[in-house]
Scaffold this motif. Structure first.
Motif, PDB file in Angstrom:
ATOM      1  N   LEU A   8       0.857  -1.181   0.000  1.00  0.00           N
ATOM      2  CA  LEU A   8       0.000   0.000   0.000  1.00  0.00           C
ATOM      3  C   LEU A   8       0.895   1.234   0.000  1.00  0.00           C
ATOM      4  CD1 LEU A   8      -2.746   1.422   0.304  1.00  0.00           C
ATOM      5  CD2 LEU A   8      -2.469   1.198   2.777  1.00  0.00           C
ATOM      6  N   ILE A   9       0.777   2.042  -1.033  1.00  0.00           N
ATOM      7  CA  ILE A   9       1.572   3.260  -1.146  1.00  0.00           C
ATOM      8  C   ILE A   9       0.780   4.465  -0.633  1.00  0.00           C
ATOM      9  CG2 ILE A   9       2.769   4.806  -2.756  1.00  0.00           C
ATOM     10  CD1 ILE A   9       4.105   2.084  -2.512  1.00  0.00           C
ATOM     11  N   ASP A  10      -0.469   4.552  -1.018  1.00  0.00           N
ATOM     12  CA  ASP A  10      -1.326   5.685  -0.659  1.00  0.00           C
ATOM     13  C   ASP A  10      -2.258   5.257   0.474  1.00  0.00           C
ATOM     14  OD1 ASP A  10      -3.094   7.803  -0.489  1.00  0.00           O
ATOM     15  OD2 ASP A  10      -3.640   7.794  -2.609  1.00  0.00           O
ATOM     16  N   GLU A  11      -1.990   5.733   1.673  1.00  0.00           N
ATOM     17  CA  GLU A  11      -2.774   5.318   2.854  1.00  0.00           C
ATOM     18  C   GLU A  11      -4.249   5.695   2.757  1.00  0.00           C
ATOM     19  OE1 GLU A  11      -0.831   6.714   6.366  1.00  0.00           O
ATOM     20  OE2 GLU A  11       1.056   5.762   5.836  1.00  0.00           O
ATOM     21  N   LYS A  12      -4.590   6.598   1.876  1.00  0.00           N
ATOM     22  CA  LYS A  12      -5.990   6.993   1.693  1.00  0.00           C
ATOM     23  C   LYS A  12      -6.779   5.916   0.968  1.00  0.00           C
ATOM     24  CE  LYS A  12      -4.331  11.583   1.046  1.00  0.00           C
ATOM     25  NZ  LYS A  12      -4.047  12.530   0.001  1.00  0.00           N
ATOM     26  N   ARG A  13      -6.079   4.948   0.392  1.00  0.00           N
ATOM     27  CA  ARG A  13      -6.738   3.896  -0.394  1.00  0.00           C
ATOM     28  C   ARG A  13      -6.752   2.552   0.350  1.00  0.00           C
ATOM     29  NH1 ARG A  13      -4.631   3.421  -6.122  1.00  0.00           N
ATOM     30  NH2 ARG A  13      -6.631   2.375  -6.298  1.00  0.00           N
TER      31      ARG A  13
END
Length: 48
Positions: free
Chosen positions: A5-10
């Motif tokens: 997971l790179i973007d914690e918002k996703r």
């Protein structure tokens, strides 16, 4: 197998991708899956 997971918002999309990956492995390869998420509170996983 692993994904990152790179973007914690996703996070929700990440969790769905993990479930899809597990289902694909089970359906196409006949494997068993256990989903483990590594983070600051869970720094290791035991592979059996």
């Amino acid at each position: 197998m692993c994904i990152e997971l790179i973007d914690e918002k996703r996070l929700k999309a990440f969790e769905n991708a993990l479930k899809d990956l597990a289902k694909t492995v089970q359906d196409n390869l006949g494997g068993k899956c256990k989903i483990s998420i590594l983070d600051i509170n869970n720094k290791e996983v035991l592979i059996k």
